[in-house]
Design an enzyme around this catalytic site. Structure first.
Site, mmCIF file in Angstrom:
data_model
loop_
_atom_site.group_PDB
_atom_site.id
_atom_site.type_symbol
_atom_site.label_atom_id
_atom_site.label_comp_id
_atom_site.label_asym_id
_atom_site.label_seq_id
_atom_site.Cartn_x
_atom_site.Cartn_y
_atom_site.Cartn_z
ATOM 1 N N SER A 1 58.601 56.572 142.032
ATOM 2 C CA SER A 1 57.815 57.527 141.280
ATOM 3 C C SER A 1 58.161 57.595 139.797
ATOM 4 O O SER A 1 57.489 58.314 139.043
ATOM 5 C CB SER A 1 57.972 58.917 141.903
ATOM 6 O OG SER A 1 59.319 59.351 141.817
ATOM 7 N N SER B 1 62.921 55.631 143.984
ATOM 8 C CA SER B 1 62.039 55.873 142.842
ATOM 9 C C SER B 1 62.590 55.452 141.485
ATOM 10 O O SER B 1 61.861 55.450 140.497
ATOM 11 C CB SER B 1 61.646 57.358 142.780
ATOM 12 O OG SER B 1 60.774 57.670 143.836
ATOM 13 N N LYS C 1 61.729 61.502 132.404
ATOM 14 C CA LYS C 1 60.686 61.656 133.421
ATOM 15 C C LYS C 1 60.207 63.102 133.461
ATOM 16 O O LYS C 1 61.006 64.037 133.326
ATOM 17 C CB LYS C 1 61.250 61.236 134.777
ATOM 18 C CG LYS C 1 60.227 61.177 135.913
ATOM 19 C CD LYS C 1 60.905 60.644 137.180
ATOM 20 C CE LYS C 1 59.974 60.622 138.382
ATOM 21 N NZ LYS C 1 60.662 60.117 139.592
#
Length: 479
Positions: free
Chosen positions: A161, A185, A86
């Site tokens: 997210s 997330s 990420k």
């Protein structure tokens, strides 16, 4: 005799299968990386899941791994396995935009702990993955990245997210992916994309910068791959002030079968206490999963809701104020670059008094106490991950309302504050083909137990739908 793994395309193989194949010399990290890169090329213009996608660098890493395997000297348990990280997990020399056009693109001076562990173990970094502005949305909407979509239905969100990470996992961009989670997330996008994740106990996977409730974790297609990845990621790092000391955890001891469930005290939480109502199809899928636990010998008992509107609103107000304070430090032109939804959400905190912020902050600890107390009677807790299935890709949140942005996190955020491990695994499918995720939470530090219980359910749930494939040119559209 032909090895069974060779009957499937190389890009379809799990990390455990890849490592075994490298050891037998059935195929090489270079062959696998090329196969995965080709698959990514067919998918990526539809999904927009990647940031800093650099095939040449990935192949360079794969060639180095291939040489190590030929010498019989792999660096670690994931040497040569393609993976993504990420974009808010810093990688040395790369900018970390945090999903927003408002951030200066300054190269990171060092790898954050998860990225460092990956490099030390020889993982092949394909790319970073997308996220929404500051990680404050459960969607793939960003002012910096293109809109990220769900591979099961391109008209729907992958969640967030860890948007790109979950989309990449479902689409087969390699078997291993790293995301982060402060309120859901990891688990929310895993639910919406039909993949597996573990939000570990706080500090189990060190992260930099650390923050209350913030955890990094693996996103994979299988429980075994997540367990393999935990061997690499769950190592102490002094940069995380909440990093747990080293523990000798047998991460790959998963194959205890469904007997692992016999006699377990399992709580079933179907009402989060606040937030959006649970979609009937999601409720039915979670209830069906609980019946499988009972049939395997677990003692399943209903739980009363323990999370309250005051707790959820308090966290919301505190995070608004944190974001408002951060945005106030930006020059006007930078501030205007932030996603309007986030600006409206943060600006609503402008009039909060010090007393109001203190009372809001107090709800984090109140949530911790309530969650630990509610879970004390159980070995594990089952619940929906999200009350709703994947919503429209263009929406920043299920409500599309900056004054009600967190109505979907009431099942997930309590376990961030209580520091308990919680996984999400697919348990069903909606009538229109969207995945449904089951959350499995355990007692603090029982990360391996959560993985073992998830593996038992993985065996119980039976065959799953085939993974989505890139749209053909003839069908290249969104609904």
């Amino acid at each position: 005799m032909t090895n069974p793994t060779t009957r499937r395309a190389l890009h379809e193989l799990d990390a455990t299968e890849l490592v075994a194949g490298y050891r037998r010399r059935d195929f090489s990290p270079v062959e696998v990386t090329r196969a995965v890169l080709g698959h990514v090329e067919r998918w990526e213009r539809h999904l927009q899941a990647l940031y800093l996608h650099r095939p040449d660098r990935a192949l360079e890493q794969a060639r180095a791994s291939e040489a190590r395997w030929l010498r019989g000297e792999p660096l670690g348990p994931i040497d040569g396995v393609p993976l993504t990280i990420k974009e808010n997990v810093a990688t040395q020399g790369d900018a970390t935009p945090l999903g927003t056009a408002a951030v200066d693109l300054v190269p990171a001076p060092a790898d954050a702990p998860p990225a460092a562990r990956v490099r030390e173990s020889g993982g092949v970094l394909l790319a970073k993955t997308t996220m929404p502005d500051y990680g404050m949305l459960s969607s793939g909407v960003s002012s910096f990245h293109p809109l990220t979509r769900n591979p099961w239905n391109l008209a729907r969100t992958p969640g967030g997210s860890s948007s790109g990470a979950a989309a990449a996992a479902a689409a087969g961009y390699g078997p291993l992916h790293i995301g982060t989670d402060i309120g859901g997330s990891l688990r929310l996008p895993a639910h919406w994309c039909g993949v597996f994740t573990l939000k570990p106990s706080l500090g189990r996977i060190p992260i930099d910068p650390p923050y209350t409730g913030r955890a990094a974790g693996p996103i994979t297609r299988t429980v075994a791959d997540a367990a393999l990845f935990m061997q690499v990621l769950a190592r102490p790092d002094p940069r995380d002030s909440m990093s747990l000391p080293a523990h000798d955890i047998a991460w790959t001891e998963l194959e205890r079968g469904t007997d692992r469930l016999r006699g377990l005290r399992v709580g079933l939480l179907l009402d989060a206490g606040c937030g959006l109502p649970v979609d009937p199809q999601i409720r039915a899928a979670v209830e069906a999963a609980a019946r499988l636990f009972e049939q395997a010998g677990a003692i399943v008992q209903p739980m009363q809701p323990f999370f309250t509107r005051e707790m959820l609103d308090g966290m919301d107000r505190f995070w608004r104020m944190r974001s408002y304070t951060d945005l106030c430090t930006l020059p006007p032109e930078r501030r205007e670059a932030v996603l309007p939804f986030i600006r409206s959400w943060a600006d609503s905190a402008a009039g909060l008094s010090g007393d109001a912020v203190f009372r809001a902050a107090s709800q984090f600890h109140a949530t911790r106490l309530a969650t630990v107390a509610a879970c004390r009677a159980f070995d594990y807790v089952l619940s929906p991950t999200s009350p709703v299935p994947a919503f429209a890709a263009e929406l920043p949140s299920p409500t599309n309302d900056p004054l009600r942005p967190l109505e979907h996190i009431a099942f997930t955020v309590p376990f961030n504050m209580s520091e308990q491990p919680a996984a999400t695994i697919r348990c069903g499918t909606t009538s229109d083909g969207l995945p449904i995720g089951l959350q499995i939470a355990g007692q603090r530090f029982d990360d391996l137990g959560v993985l073992q219980v998830a593996r038992a359910f993985e065996l119980l749930r039976g065959p799953q739908p085939a993974w989505p494939q890139p749209p053909s040119e003839a069908l290249d559209h969104v609904d």
